[in-house]
Design an enzyme around this catalytic site. Structure first.
Site, PDB file in Angstrom:
ATOM      1  N   GLU A   1      -0.447  -6.219  50.179  1.00  0.00           N
ATOM      2  CA  GLU A   1      -0.577  -6.737  51.712  1.00  0.00           C
ATOM      3  C   GLU A   1       0.833  -6.526  52.442  1.00  0.00           C
ATOM      4  O   GLU A   1       0.867  -5.955  53.534  1.00  0.00           O
ATOM      5  CB  GLU A   1      -0.678  -8.303  51.703  1.00  0.00           C
ATOM      6  CG  GLU A   1      -0.610  -8.968  53.108  1.00  0.00           C
ATOM      7  CD  GLU A   1       0.147 -10.292  52.818  1.00  0.00           C
ATOM      8  OE1 GLU A   1       0.903 -10.511  53.756  1.00  0.00           O
ATOM      9  OE2 GLU A   1      -0.244 -11.109  51.938  1.00  0.00           O
TER      10      GLU A   1
ATOM     11  N   GLU B   1       9.451  -4.459  48.593  1.00  0.00           N
ATOM     12  CA  GLU B   1       8.544  -5.694  48.949  1.00  0.00           C
ATOM     13  C   GLU B   1       8.344  -6.349  47.611  1.00  0.00           C
ATOM     14  O   GLU B   1       8.119  -7.549  47.737  1.00  0.00           O
ATOM     15  CB  GLU B   1       7.411  -5.248  49.882  1.00  0.00           C
ATOM     16  CG  GLU B   1       7.829  -4.472  50.937  1.00  0.00           C
ATOM     17  CD  GLU B   1       8.509  -5.523  51.920  1.00  0.00           C
ATOM     18  OE1 GLU B   1       7.777  -6.889  52.089  1.00  0.00           O
ATOM     19  OE2 GLU B   1       9.268  -5.299  52.796  1.00  0.00           O
TER      20      GLU B   1
END
Ligand SMILES: [Zn+2]
Length: 1058
Positions: free
Chosen positions: A126, A199
């Site tokens: 995501e 991330e």
């Protein structure tokens, strides 16, 4: 049950933090959604035949539009909408369009993501898909778009079994721009390895340029999840879901277990994308007043036409049922803020209920759950909370419909370990009793009234709330339109109850008493828990490091430098679409109000609004005469004043009346900074309430009784409330740590800052902890009538009413009656002398001076004024058992009316987007960071879930040098302005129109002036204010850090350790 989001927004204006960070899933899913109401510019009495929802009813089943076929059209009049269901012919993608005359249009695409391990793959994915795509190959289009758009919402969520990408905006061009970026991101992401490291997780030298420094884990999601599980409530909720549903995807942590995250590979991430982010596994939702055809065309052309159907293997099988109940115990970290350190056990019993796609059954179960646990008249409240065994209900309580099969949980937190057995027995006994006796009819009526009021009450994020509300049902092949048809379910429920008076009792017997799929879960602090966690991380790290060859270490070193180089390089973002400053409206719709004065003394502001038949009544009263030593008790007073009973009603009857007749009555302390002078502020309490038009006399009678004769004699019940407040405050720190840090950092900078810390800061948390530890509460209880005497009087009061024009005359009559019947009315003339010398009186709205308003009356405010106040520096470190830090630094600047305020507001956005975000999040690995300017005139830097502490403070310093050096372009400035305006022009619900004027005295004229100042801000202005206010030595600043013990902070003598 759980949701993880990609970004944590902090809006400068209201300081509303946390964006959509979802709280622990609880019973209130339906209520939460209903409460969010909707934002409708026109209401029913203004709708005409060309409205969006009217148009949508004209679609026919079987009609083909841009590769889609319409398969259902349903009008849902209760919610003023028309739902259109479609399927994409080639890929099978599902589509729901909700036409409603709301300009705040929303888009969302959701994929069923059902991981079978805890590496956090859906969550990391995501984040990574938002890091660049084929058409938009820039580093993070998502964050870049935040400042190139006027979006009212942008985010992404990972739930247990789906991932959702929603945005909303009021601007049609912006909608197309954002849609293009979102579609390209989810279907054609770059998924670069560097983004996965940034991330997700990576091994890197602590100081990337120094191969002699130790190797450590870094990564945004890695730190985010460590922060999430630092909160015991989150930890408990996660264990509960994993253990109650141990068969398939619900047995793992979709957000990622910090110890498992470092086993995920980049290849696995790419594979998960290929199998899950496909149109055949997608559900699209559009909402609002924009035409459907245009959406379909864009989605077809930019994405869907490039795919062929696949058969996704993502469905969740049903959990095999247990033949007998199970019990587990899990450890957690100790909570240093716990109201009673010897009582830190959490215990609850959970039941697996039925399939989520049966919407009527789901509705009944959620209704029954409310009857069981909501409010002081519910059987579980009476048996568990009133028994004072624990501090509050367990973190997960009531109905939870966020998994394929719903569950219900009930239990307590803050109990002694030996009381587990007692709690268990009470739970069984209550269920038996309710099966035997049923629910009182009046409570069922109160609940149905609540549904009625919540269907009518409108707020500004209806589209988003709707998308989240239908998400789970739809995700498991349910019918999302059925979920929206609430009135039909109410009717069917009434019918069922009429046919079988034991309807609810039979359900209770079936789902609870006779249900062997039942989990008892206890959690309590373990001495070595935090150390064990840290050691486990160390071991994982050590294993990784030991297995590395010299060659691999060299590679890590080089990749670390490569990442920094990539993060530091300026990139060409011209491929991204953007609105221009000229797309921002020059002006805004005005909000006319009317002023009236009851008895020539109490000002009332009336605001005509399309409120769907609801009246909103507010009253603000001053704290100016309250003795200083009582001030710290004001937040607690506000918390209990509508919950202790009043007049002839004990607290149970009062709660019942409030539920039957109103949509809620509450009080909260308020510190209102003056617009012109930072050394002036108003201090008081805001009373807030709403009800259906027909119930206004009853609601005003309740207020009259609360003002005249509130009860302060029930020590038992007071003790219950005290515990709950203390527990809530303590639990809230990990989610709002940056706010606590900012309040503390601002404590010594303005006179209001000090009171802010007393009301809303760590001082309040510690104050409540001390109260919760008191052996008796009688002494404290005796303080309440004293506070009441100073506060609950019509002297220095002002009121506001938002209602439909038809209802205003009736409202005016009722408010007048209320004012004439409460203490203080008519006394003003005699006691005109101000109590304290440092209080000055000013017109509420400056432009009212000289204007002729009914006779001699004018709305005024009485401000505390400390002309000799000297701001001074203070740095505080709150040592807390968290694995991450919350860092803040505040600088005193200027009040709202000062022309430099607009410049500073733009500067804060500019520094956030162009410097702080990159340094604190991308390089530093914190979940969030930035700067904002509060209405209180403080320029605040903050970081959220940050692995660094003092280093982040030096980033703040460097950002100031960056701003002063003017290393930004005109485009950067324009983007910062767009970002400021997306907050300034955020939609306001009818209930809240005119509120700025009522509270702060900010008129539409002042807002217009501010608007012009914002448009006019240029490069020189920004450099000028950076030099004038942010440079150390000129402005005065304070700093605070909430976080773990730190040797480097201890070494600095300027820091106060708390
Ligand atoms: Zn996240």
């Amino acid at each position: 049950m759980r949701a993880w989001d990609v970004s944590q927004h902090v809006r400068a204006a209201g300081g509303e933090a946390n964006g959509m960070m979802m709280r622990v899933a609880s019973a209130r899913a339906l209520w939460r959604w209903l409460r969010s109401g909707g934002s409708v510019r026109c209401n029913s009495w203004r709708w005409n035949s060309s409205s969006a929802r009217e148009k949508a009813t004209r679609y026919t089943v079987g009609e083909k539009i841009h590769g889609f076929t319409i398969n259902q059209v349903t009008a849902v009049p209760d919610l003023f909408l028309t739902a259109v269901k479609l399927n994409h012919d080639n890929t099978g993608a599902q589509y729901l369009h909700v036409a409603r005359d709301d300009p705040n249009n929303l888009f969302s695409v959701q994929f069923r993501t059902t991981p079978l391990n805890s590496t956090g793959v859906p969550h990391i994915l995501e984040h990574v898909v938002l890091c660049g795509s084929e058409k938009y190959p820039v580093r993070d289009p998502f964050f870049k778009m935040l400042t190139r758009s006027l979006s009212t919402f942008m985010n992404a969520f990972t739930a247990s079994d789906y991932t959702m990408y929603p945005f909303s905006t009021q601007n049609p061009k912006d909608f197309q721009n954002l849609l293009s970026v979102y579609l390209d991101a989810v279907f054609f992401p770059c998924l670069r390895e560097l983004d996965f490291w940034q991330e997700g997780w990576r091994l890197e030298y602590e100081t990337p340029g120094d191969p002699l420094s130790p190797l450590v884990f870094k990564g945004v999601v890695f730190n985010e999840m460590k922060g999430v599980f630092a909160n015991n409530e989150n930890l408990y909720a996660q264990h509960l879901q994993n253990k109650l549903l141990p068969y398939h995807t619900y047995s793992v942590i979709s957000g990622g277990d910090p110890l498992q995250i470092p086993t995920l590979t980049w290849e696995e991430l790419k594979c998960f994308h290929a199998t899950h982010y496909h149109p055949s596994n997608a559900r699209f939702l559009t909402y609002g007043d924009l035409p459907l055809e245009q959406h379909l065309e864009q989605i077809q052309e930019e994405a869907l036409c490039k795919f062929q159907r696949i058969e996704p293997a993502t469905s969740v099988p049903r959990q095999p049922r247990w033949s007998e109940p199970r019990e587990y115990h899990v450890p957690c970290g100790s909570d240093s803020m716990a109201p009673d350190p010897t009582k830190q056990t959490t215990y609850s019993v959970s039941y697996l209920l039925g399939d989520i796609t049966d919407t009527f059954e789901t509705f009944i179960l959620s209704l029954m759950s409310s009857l069981l646990v909501s409010g002081p008249n519910s059987p579980f409240y009476k048996a568990l909370i009133d028994a004072r065994i624990g501090t509050d209900f367990a973190p997960v309580v009531g109905y939870d419909g966020s998994t394929r099969e719903a569950c219900f949980s009930i239990g307590l937190q803050g109990i002694a370990e030996q009381d587990v057995k007692t709690v268990k027995e009470i739970i069984e006994k209550v269920i038996d009793e309710v099966i035997e006796k049923g629910f009182e009819e009046e409570r069922i009526e109160a609940l149905l009234h609540k549904i009625e009021i919540q269907l009518k009450h409108q707020t500004t994020n209806f589209g988003l709330a709707l998308a989240s509300h239908v998400a789970t049902n739809w995700n498991h092949e349910g019918d999302p339109v059925e979920v929206l048809q609430i009135n039909e379910k109410v009717t069917r429920f009434r019918q069922s109850l009429k046919e079988n008076p034991r309807f609810l009792q039979d359900k209770l017997r079936h789902y609870f008493k006779e249900n062997p799929h039942r989990l008892a879960l206890s959690m309590s602090p373990d001495e070595g828990y935090l150390e064990n966690q840290a050691n486990a991380e160390k071991r994982t790290l050590q294993e990784k490091v030991n297995s590395l060859s010299t060659e691999q270490k060299k590679e890590i070193y080089e990749k670390g430098l490569e990442l920094i180089a990539a993060q530091s390089s300026t990139q060409d973002v011209s491929c991204l679409p953007a609105l221009k400053v000229s797309d921002i409206q020059q002006t805004f719709p005005l909000t006319p109000v009317e002023m009236d004065y009851v008895g020539g003394e109490v000002p009332i502001q009336y605001c005509h609004q399309p409120t769907n038949g609801i009246v909103y009544f507010r009253a603000f009263t001053s704290l100016n005469t309250l003795p200083e030593e009582l001030k710290p008790y004001v937040p607690l007073f506000c918390n209990v004043i509508t919950r202790m009973g009043c007049g002839k009603l004990n607290y149970r009857d009062q709660a019942q009346q409030i539920e039957l007749k109103t949509g809620g009555m509450s009080a909260s302390p308020k510190i209102l900074q003056d617009n012109e002078n930072l050394d002036m502020y108003e201090q008081g309490v805001l009373f807030t309430s709403l009800c259906l038009d027909r119930n206004l006399p009853d609601m005003m009678q309740l207020w009259t009784d609360i003002f005249n004769s509130p009860h302060f004699d029930d020590e038992e019940h007071f003790g219950v409330l005290v515990m709950m407040v203390a527990q809530e405050l303590s639990n809230g720190i990990p989610d709002a740590g940056h706010q606590y840090a900012a309040v503390r950092a601002g404590k010594t900078l303005t006179p209001a800052g000090n009171l802010q810390e007393i009301f809303n800061g760590m001082s309040q948390v510690q104050h409540m902890k001390r109260i919760a530890e008191m052996p008796e509460l009688v002494t404290l209880l005796r303080k309440l009538p004293r506070i009441k005497m100073h506060l609950m009087t019509s002297e220095n009061m002002r009121c506001s009413v938002n209602a439909t024009p038809q209802e205003i005359p009736e409202a005016s009559k009722e408010v007048e009656k209320f004012l004439k019947n409460i203490p203080g009315f008519g006394k003003k003339k005699k006691e005109k002398k101000l109590v304290r010398s440092n209080i000055i009186e000013k017109p509420l709205v400056p432009e009212d001076v000289g204007s002729e308003i009914s006779g001699s009356s004018k709305a005024t405010k009485k401000l505390v004024f400390e002309p000799t106040f000297k701001a001074c520096q203070m740095k505080t470190h709150f040592q807390l058992p968290f694995p991450v830090n919350y860092v803040s630094e505040c600088i005193r600047t200027v009040p709202y009316m000062n022309p430099d305020f607009a410049k500073l507001a733009v500067l804060a956005r500019l520094m956030t987007a162009k410097f702080l975000h990159g340094e604190i999040r991308e390089k530093g690995g914190a979940y969030g960071g930035g700067a904002n300017l509060s209405n209180g005139g403080l320029f605040s830097f903050y970081s959220y879930r940050d692995p660094n502490s003092l280093d982040t403070l030096s980033v703040f310093k460097r950002s100031i040098s960056w701003a002063k050096a003017g290393k930004f372009t005109q485009e950067d400035i324009d983007e910062a302005k767009l970002s400021v305006f997306s907050a300034v022009d955020a939609p306001i619900a009818p209930s809240d129109k005119g509120l700025d004027r009522f509270l702060y005295g900010i008129s539409d004229d002042m807002k217009l002036k501010r608007r012009q100042q914002l448009f006019a801000v240029d490069r020189d202005d920004l450099i000028e204010v950076a030099n004038k206010y942010l440079t150390a030595g000129h402005g005065t600043s304070g700093a605070a850090i909430l976080g773990p013990e730190s040797e480097s902070i201890k070494r600095e003598p300027t820091w106060v350790q708390r």
